[in-house]
Design a protein around this motif. Structure first.
Motif, mmCIF file in Angstrom:
data_model
loop_
_atom_site.group_PDB
_atom_site.id
_atom_site.type_symbol
_atom_site.label_atom_id
_atom_site.label_comp_id
_atom_site.label_asym_id
_atom_site.label_seq_id
_atom_site.Cartn_x
_atom_site.Cartn_y
_atom_site.Cartn_z
ATOM 1 N N GLU A 1 15.555 -4.392 31.860
ATOM 2 C CA GLU A 1 15.334 -3.327 30.881
ATOM 3 C C GLU A 1 16.335 -3.414 29.729
ATOM 4 N N ALA A 2 17.589 -3.713 30.038
ATOM 5 C CA ALA A 2 18.601 -3.861 28.989
ATOM 6 C C ALA A 2 18.241 -5.019 28.061
ATOM 7 N N GLU A 3 17.748 -6.101 28.650
ATOM 8 C CA GLU A 3 17.329 -7.253 27.847
ATOM 9 C C GLU A 3 16.169 -6.871 26.924
ATOM 10 N N PHE A 4 15.183 -6.135 27.451
ATOM 11 C CA PHE A 4 14.059 -5.721 26.614
ATOM 12 C C PHE A 4 14.534 -4.814 25.489
ATOM 13 N N ALA A 5 15.438 -3.899 25.796
ATOM 14 C CA ALA A 5 15.951 -2.986 24.771
ATOM 15 C C ALA A 5 16.571 -3.765 23.616
ATOM 16 N N ARG A 6 17.365 -4.781 23.929
ATOM 17 C CA ARG A 6 18.007 -5.570 22.868
ATOM 18 C C ARG A 6 16.983 -6.348 22.055
ATOM 19 N N ILE A 7 15.967 -6.894 22.721
ATOM 20 C CA ILE A 7 14.897 -7.609 22.001
ATOM 21 C C ILE A 7 14.158 -6.627 21.105
ATOM 22 N N TRP A 8 13.805 -5.467 21.641
ATOM 23 C CA TRP A 8 13.062 -4.456 20.883
ATOM 24 C C TRP A 8 13.863 -3.995 19.664
ATOM 25 N N GLN A 9 15.150 -3.782 19.851
ATOM 26 C CA GLN A 9 16.000 -3.293 18.759
ATOM 27 C C GLN A 9 16.054 -4.277 17.592
ATOM 28 N N ARG A 10 16.076 -5.569 17.879
ATOM 29 C CA ARG A 10 16.218 -6.543 16.781
ATOM 30 C C ARG A 10 14.881 -6.980 16.181
ATOM 31 N N THR A 11 13.768 -6.660 16.816
ATOM 32 C CA THR A 11 12.462 -7.030 16.272
ATOM 33 C C THR A 11 12.099 -6.099 15.123
ATOM 34 N N PRO A 12 11.760 -6.648 13.950
ATOM 35 C CA PRO A 12 11.306 -5.791 12.849
ATOM 36 C C PRO A 12 10.021 -5.053 13.238
ATOM 37 N N LYS A 13 9.923 -3.811 12.772
ATOM 38 C CA LYS A 13 8.770 -2.982 13.114
ATOM 39 C C LYS A 13 8.217 -2.314 11.860
ATOM 40 N N VAL A 14 6.901 -2.131 11.852
ATOM 41 C CA VAL A 14 6.238 -1.355 10.811
ATOM 42 C C VAL A 14 5.508 -0.226 11.528
ATOM 43 N N VAL A 15 5.784 0.999 11.121
ATOM 44 C CA VAL A 15 5.173 2.179 11.733
ATOM 45 C C VAL A 15 4.169 2.746 10.740
ATOM 46 N N PHE A 16 2.935 2.913 11.199
ATOM 47 C CA PHE A 16 1.861 3.423 10.355
ATOM 48 C C PHE A 16 1.630 4.889 10.692
ATOM 49 N N SER A 17 1.843 5.760 9.714
ATOM 50 C CA SER A 17 1.680 7.189 9.938
ATOM 51 C C SER A 17 1.482 7.908 8.612
ATOM 52 N N SER A 18 0.630 8.916 8.653
ATOM 53 C CA SER A 18 0.474 9.777 7.479
ATOM 54 C C SER A 18 1.235 11.092 7.669
ATOM 55 N N THR A 19 1.858 11.269 8.839
ATOM 56 C CA THR A 19 2.567 12.527 9.106
ATOM 57 C C THR A 19 4.076 12.372 9.203
ATOM 58 N N LEU A 20 4.573 11.187 9.556
ATOM 59 C CA LEU A 20 6.016 10.981 9.615
ATOM 60 C C LEU A 20 6.573 10.844 8.203
ATOM 61 N N SER A 21 7.821 11.279 8.017
ATOM 62 C CA SER A 21 8.458 11.120 6.709
ATOM 63 C C SER A 21 9.523 10.031 6.732
ATOM 64 N N GLU A 22 9.960 9.633 7.937
ATOM 65 C CA GLU A 22 10.946 8.558 8.045
ATOM 66 C C GLU A 22 10.917 7.974 9.449
ATOM 67 N N VAL A 23 11.415 6.743 9.559
ATOM 68 C CA VAL A 23 11.610 6.073 10.844
ATOM 69 C C VAL A 23 13.014 5.499 10.836
ATOM 70 N N SER A 24 13.511 5.139 11.999
ATOM 71 C CA SER A 24 14.897 4.677 12.092
ATOM 72 C C SER A 24 14.952 3.279 12.693
ATOM 73 N N GLY A 25 16.170 2.768 12.768
ATOM 74 C CA GLY A 25 16.385 1.453 13.365
ATOM 75 C C GLY A 25 15.814 0.353 12.486
ATOM 76 N N ASN A 26 15.375 -0.673 13.130
ATOM 77 C CA ASN A 26 14.857 -1.851 12.443
ATOM 78 C C ASN A 26 13.368 -1.662 12.149
ATOM 79 N N ALA A 27 13.035 -0.531 11.511
ATOM 80 C CA ALA A 27 11.635 -0.186 11.256
ATOM 81 C C ALA A 27 11.473 0.308 9.831
ATOM 82 N N ARG A 28 10.263 0.141 9.324
ATOM 83 C CA ARG A 28 9.915 0.728 8.036
ATOM 84 C C ARG A 28 8.603 1.467 8.199
ATOM 85 N N LEU A 29 8.417 2.473 7.375
ATOM 86 C CA LEU A 29 7.249 3.341 7.446
ATOM 87 C C LEU A 29 6.199 2.895 6.429
#
Length: 187
Positions: free
Chosen positions: A73-101
């Motif tokens: 689980e710790a290994e997955f967390a570190r992989i997940w944290q460093r992977t770039p992410k794009v979050v698709f939402s019409s209701t969120l105003s911001e996202v955190s970490g290695n993500a963009r909205l």
């Protein structure tokens, strides 16, 4: 051009979450979790719908620092944290970490990202994946079926506009009866 992979846990009756949003039936054992880790290392960008983002971002940003975390689980967390992410939402105003909205047209943005050079992308969230499927953007389906029936909820496959032909690439059974069915879309 990048490949787009839709992969989520599902119940035998085809749901990714129960009617009230519960996904507790899909907690992976160590061998399945290691499969997720190995797969996640190859992902260049993760695409999330709002609901799945809220579940993932509530746990994985700090999961590797929890006192009872397992090594896998710790290994997955570190992989997940460093992977770039794009979050698709019409209701969120911001996202955190290695993500963009992305608040605009999801299909256009997914097509744009897919046209870029780079490693494979994964898409998660049944609604977002359904939009990508209807647009013909999903190249692979990795269906992890858990031996549980929940009766209703959020379906893995949303309604499509036309038939999608698939080619079985691989199957695998994990401890506890979870089965992986890996398909490629027949373009």
């Amino acid at each position: 051009m990048r490949r787009l992979i839709y992969s989520m846990n599902t119940t035998l009756d085809g749901y990714v979450a129960t009617r009230d949003g519960d996904i507790g039936w899909g907690v992976p054992g160590p061998e399945l979790h290691q499969w997720f880790n190995d797969r996640a290392r190859d992902i260049s960008v993760s695409l999330y719908g709002r609901r799945l983002w809220e579940v993932m971002s509530a746990h994985w940003p700090t999961a590797d620092r929890q006192p009872d975390v397992s090594p896998v689980e710790a290994e997955f967390a570190r992989i997940w944290q460093r992977t770039p992410k794009v979050v698709f939402s019409s209701t969120l105003s911001e996202v955190s970490g290695n993500a963009r909205l992305c608040t605009g047209d999801a299909v256009s943005e997914i097509a744009r990202l897919k046209a870029e050079d780079g490693g494979p992308m994964e898409i998660g969230g049944a609604g977002l994946a359904g939009a990508a499927m209807r647009a013909g953007l999903v190249d692979e389906y990795q269906v992890l079926t858990h031996p549980v029936l929940v009766g209703s909820g959020t379906p893995f496959f949303t309604p499509l506009d036309s038939r999608v032909h698939l080619r079985l690439v691989a199957t695998r059974t994990f401890p506890g009866g979870v089965t992986l069915s890996h398909y490629e879309a027949g373009h």
